[in-house]
Design an enzyme around this catalytic site. Sequence first.
Site, mmCIF file in Angstrom:
data_model
loop_
_atom_site.group_PDB
_atom_site.id
_atom_site.type_symbol
_atom_site.label_atom_id
_atom_site.label_comp_id
_atom_site.label_asym_id
_atom_site.label_seq_id
_atom_site.Cartn_x
_atom_site.Cartn_y
_atom_site.Cartn_z
ATOM 1 N N TYR A 238 0.820 -1.211 0.000
ATOM 2 C CA TYR A 238 0.000 0.000 0.000
ATOM 3 C C TYR A 238 0.853 1.261 0.000
ATOM 4 O O TYR A 238 0.738 2.108 -0.889
ATOM 5 C CB TYR A 238 -0.948 -0.016 1.203
ATOM 6 N N LYS A 242 1.567 4.021 -3.054
ATOM 7 C CA LYS A 242 1.181 5.420 -2.814
ATOM 8 C C LYS A 242 2.390 6.346 -2.958
ATOM 9 O O LYS A 242 2.270 7.466 -3.456
ATOM 10 C CB LYS A 242 0.543 5.572 -1.434
#
Length: 491
Positions: A238, A242
Amino acid sequence: MELGSIVDFLENKVVLVTGATGFLAKIFVEKILRVQPNVKKLYLLIRAPDAPSASQRFNTEAVAKDLFKLLKEKHGSDLHKFLSDKVTPFAGDITCEDLGVQGSSLKEEMWKDVDVVVNAAATTNFDERYDLALNLNTFGAINVVNFAKKCVNLKLLLHVSTAYVSGEKPGLMLETPYHLEESLNGTNGLDIYEERRIVEDKLKELKSDNNANDKSIKIAMKDLGMQRANHYGWPNTYVFTKALAEMVITHLKGDMPLVILRPSIVTSTFKEPIPGWVEGIRTIDSLALGYGKGQLTCFLGNPEAVYDVVPADMVVNAMIAAIAAHANKTSSETIYHVGSSVSNPVKFSRIQRCGYRYFSEHPWIGKDGKPVIVGEVTVLNSMASFHRYIRLRYLLPLQVLQILNLILCQAFASTYKNLNRKINFVLRLVDLYKPYLFTKSLYDDTNTEKLRRAVREIGDEETIFYFDPRIIDWEDYFEHTHLPGVRCEFK
């Protein structure tokens, strides 16, 4: 920083929001509609097969919720007409060119009218399949930038990121950008297009294996994401994808005004539109629920560690204030940490005490109809103590079961299988959350403090667009707002 009236800025503006049925995006949409009913239009990108399905999703997943309670009270029977005039949900997909918008007329309408683009679309699963996370979080962001560039009246692009793009580094994390090819551990060769090629090659390899199935492919792609993240110094898929998104947006934006907003752990609303509104299980809430239900016999974490948490309505208020502050500032790029670890830090031990008091006074009712009695739990303040605890409490009994199965012709096979599965699940969760359970990071909010001061100088709008964590009494918030809200959501 000079800032005029935020409410006046929103008047007659056209805003495009991606990820419009997500937790933060829904609060953002409700807030704008409530404080500035004269906003011209909100275009809401929603993953759906067609426009009617997109509208249905918006009505079911947003309007029907308690989140829209104040708007329902304000507009009454006219709410449907108000929403029809102000909100246009449409089917789209940020992983596609031109955001997957169906119909050239709608695209041209948005390219002509949109003033602000807010990219809130993301998959937030720490160990998401790498192909999905890379496609949505990173390459989806590229598609959003390219779409925004076609909006002739664009005043700003706001991208919602996360404070944890800084990984596990201890100390004060600054509000500074990441650049292409920049890894956290100094490893060379980071390239988003090479990452996509690695994903494509791995998928081809997996699909050519006759023994592979959907489950094994899913596990392999999850493992690949963690491997690639760890290779360059990030703890999970994640935050890695990002961080890649931030790099590429900064690189591609040109002279477009850009704000990157990095919230920390987002919790339930502090005040508006209703205190304690939350949706979906957040990192910290899974621990609270397990404790309240009597399923958690220990906490893993450093009691003295500062947990950076921030209520969702404060994040949204910061988003709106940042939009008004930076609109039309050509070539500008500003990064905001929206959290509490510097301005109003709260330690893990304090949150733990709040949980004990709340569930002691308001016990969970078990399946047997009796209240669950909670007590002080064992706090494991290191991974070494955790592994000792797991070994003594679970792994040794598991080994005994394994021996009994051999002696008694698999009489305890199902029990062994279930216990083994649960232990592996816990170990995987701990591996995922370890960077945050023992965090030594604090998030500088110098830019955010400047924005807060600018909002104060407006005068009466500070009470509308509040995002100063120093106004929060953490014990009061957790015991009387957040935990009751979580309990209501998951009762």
